[in-house]
Design a protein around this motif. Sequence first.
Motif, short mmCIF file in Angstrom:
data_model
loop_
_atom_site.label_atom_id
_atom_site.label_comp_id
_atom_site.label_asym_id
_atom_site.label_seq_id
_atom_site.Cartn_x
_atom_site.Cartn_y
_atom_site.Cartn_z
N VAL A 76 0.87 -1.18 0.00
CA VAL A 76 0.00 0.00 0.00
C VAL A 76 0.90 1.23 0.00
O VAL A 76 1.85 1.31 0.79
N SER A 77 0.62 2.17 -0.89
CA SER A 77 1.39 3.41 -0.98
C SER A 77 0.49 4.59 -0.70
O SER A 77 -0.60 4.70 -1.27
N LEU A 78 0.94 5.50 0.17
CA LEU A 78 0.10 6.62 0.58
C LEU A 78 0.46 7.93 -0.12
O LEU A 78 -0.05 8.99 0.26
N MET A 79 1.33 7.88 -1.12
CA MET A 79 1.67 9.06 -1.91
C MET A 79 1.67 8.69 -3.38
O MET A 79 2.18 7.63 -3.76
N GLY A 80 1.10 9.57 -4.21
CA GLY A 80 1.08 9.29 -5.64
C GLY A 80 2.46 9.11 -6.23
O GLY A 80 2.70 8.21 -7.04
N SER A 81 3.40 9.97 -5.82
CA SER A 81 4.76 9.86 -6.35
C SER A 81 5.44 8.58 -5.89
O SER A 81 6.20 7.96 -6.64
N PHE A 82 5.15 8.14 -4.66
CA PHE A 82 5.72 6.89 -4.16
C PHE A 82 5.13 5.70 -4.91
O PHE A 82 5.83 4.72 -5.20
N THR A 83 3.84 5.80 -5.23
CA THR A 83 3.20 4.73 -6.00
C THR A 83 3.90 4.58 -7.35
O THR A 83 4.20 3.47 -7.79
N GLU A 84 4.16 5.70 -7.99
CA GLU A 84 4.82 5.64 -9.29
C GLU A 84 6.22 5.05 -9.17
O GLU A 84 6.65 4.26 -10.02
N ILE A 85 6.95 5.42 -8.12
CA ILE A 85 8.29 4.86 -7.92
C ILE A 85 8.22 3.35 -7.74
O ILE A 85 9.04 2.61 -8.29
N TRP A 86 7.22 2.89 -6.98
CA TRP A 86 7.08 1.45 -6.78
C TRP A 86 6.79 0.75 -8.11
O TRP A 86 7.33 -0.32 -8.39
N LEU A 87 5.97 1.36 -8.95
CA LEU A 87 5.68 0.78 -10.26
C LEU A 87 6.93 0.80 -11.14
O LEU A 87 7.20 -0.17 -11.86
N LEU A 88 7.70 1.88 -11.09
CA LEU A 88 8.93 1.96 -11.88
C LEU A 88 9.91 0.88 -11.47
O LEU A 88 10.70 0.39 -12.30
N THR A 113 -8.68 -3.23 -9.25
CA THR A 113 -8.44 -4.01 -8.03
C THR A 113 -7.61 -3.25 -7.01
O THR A 113 -7.57 -3.62 -5.83
N VAL A 114 -6.91 -2.20 -7.44
CA VAL A 114 -6.12 -1.38 -6.51
C VAL A 114 -7.06 -0.46 -5.75
O VAL A 114 -7.75 0.37 -6.35
N VAL A 115 -7.11 -0.62 -4.45
CA VAL A 115 -8.10 0.04 -3.60
C VAL A 115 -7.67 1.46 -3.23
O VAL A 115 -6.49 1.71 -2.95
N ASN A 116 -8.62 2.38 -3.20
CA ASN A 116 -8.40 3.73 -2.72
C ASN A 116 -8.41 3.71 -1.19
O ASN A 116 -9.39 3.32 -0.57
N VAL A 117 -7.31 4.18 -0.57
CA VAL A 117 -7.22 4.17 0.90
C VAL A 117 -7.25 5.59 1.46
O VAL A 117 -6.73 5.84 2.55
N GLY A 118 -7.85 6.53 0.73
CA GLY A 118 -7.96 7.90 1.21
C GLY A 118 -7.02 8.84 0.47
O GLY A 118 -6.32 8.44 -0.45
N THR A 119 -6.98 10.08 0.89
CA THR A 119 -6.08 11.05 0.28
C THR A 119 -4.71 10.95 0.94
O THR A 119 -4.56 10.38 2.02
N TYR A 120 -3.72 11.55 0.29
CA TYR A 120 -2.38 11.48 0.88
C TYR A 120 -2.31 12.30 2.17
O TYR A 120 -1.53 11.99 3.06
N GLN A 121 -3.18 13.32 2.30
CA GLN A 121 -3.20 14.11 3.52
C GLN A 121 -3.99 13.44 4.63
O GLN A 121 -3.66 13.60 5.82
N SER A 122 -5.04 12.70 4.25
CA SER A 122 -5.90 12.05 5.25
C SER A 122 -6.15 10.59 4.85
O SER A 122 -7.27 10.21 4.48
N PRO A 123 -5.13 9.75 4.94
CA PRO A 123 -5.34 8.33 4.60
C PRO A 123 -6.20 7.65 5.66
O PRO A 123 -6.27 8.09 6.82
N ASN A 124 -6.88 6.59 5.23
CA ASN A 124 -7.80 5.87 6.10
C ASN A 124 -7.09 4.62 6.65
O ASN A 124 -6.82 3.68 5.90
#
Length: 342
Positions: A76-88, A113-124
């Motif tokens: 699970v990645s809580l930042m969009g940029s971190f998500t992209e790095i993980w994919l790279l 199938t990739v679940v939304n876990v909230g915003t990067y400022q307020s993750p759930n």
Amino acid sequence: MNSINEKGKCPLSPATRKFIVCLGICLIVAAIYFFTTGKQTTSDVADSSPQTAPELVTFTDALGQELTLARPKRVVSLMGSFTEIWLLAGGRDTLVGTAVDTQDKRDLGLPETVVNVGTYQSPNLEAILAQAPDLVLLSSETVRTDNHVAFKNSLAAAGIPAAYFSVTHFEDYLKMLEICCQLTGNQQAYTEKGLNVQAQIQEVLGQYKLESQPTVLLMITYSGGIRPQASTTMTGGMLAQLGCKNIIDDYPSLLKDFSMEKVMEIDPDYIFVIPMGYSDEEALRALTTSVEENPAWNVLTAVKNKRYHPLPPEKFMFKPNDRWAESYRYLGEYFQNNPVNQ
């Protein structure tokens, strides 16, 4: 000499018979040893073959935690940029949850199938735990992502590894990418998406670095106003590497108390503005209200000589990751096409 018997054969002596018997016994023992040790050797080889035990990776994160992890299967990645790095890094098949800004600001082609876990400022937190991750990627920054650090103890109590990162400059990106590639086992991705980009940046700096050290004012504009940026920021760091002198570095008081009169006194050679927020139009409108309507604005050298330039957020607000060299080149080409002595 031995005598020949009636049938014409030479009889064996007792010593010869004894030798033959001993030889036979030795051959039998050798055969037994061969077959038994041969089976044992086969078993030993099977036992010594590579096991399915996971390969472990040890690293230190941005909070100073030393983590030793097997290759994760649910991330699970809580930042969009971190998500992209993980994919790279080759981790697409293991990503199970991410922050909503990944979908809003980055076209990563993630499956449903990739679940939304909230915003990067307020993750759930409950949404994160529901994914049963074996690794969570979080930000160590306390500005706008303080909830990430607040989750540290809760994730630890649930037995979920939490790795914290801070990415501001390219070197930070390169370090995170290296760790992620170690976790995915994809070292080729580190070369292609990291070291090759580093070489491209060096090429850009060699081609476009400014010897004249022009002064610059860098600002972020958002719906609530403007915010000057020092060289410690992402874009500020790129400008500094290209040879610019950021006026905020010499006058840090402008960070808290922005003064048009002080800017007029310094009169920077270039002014750059980055729109921030979900609406670039609103951000630029705030800039107009905050500074452009001030009569002194049009007196500035940068404004009069058309060296006042808005920068695209996708290159200078959001982390460009493997496109970092493109951001450097954008700035380098702008300076080349808009020299101070023009």
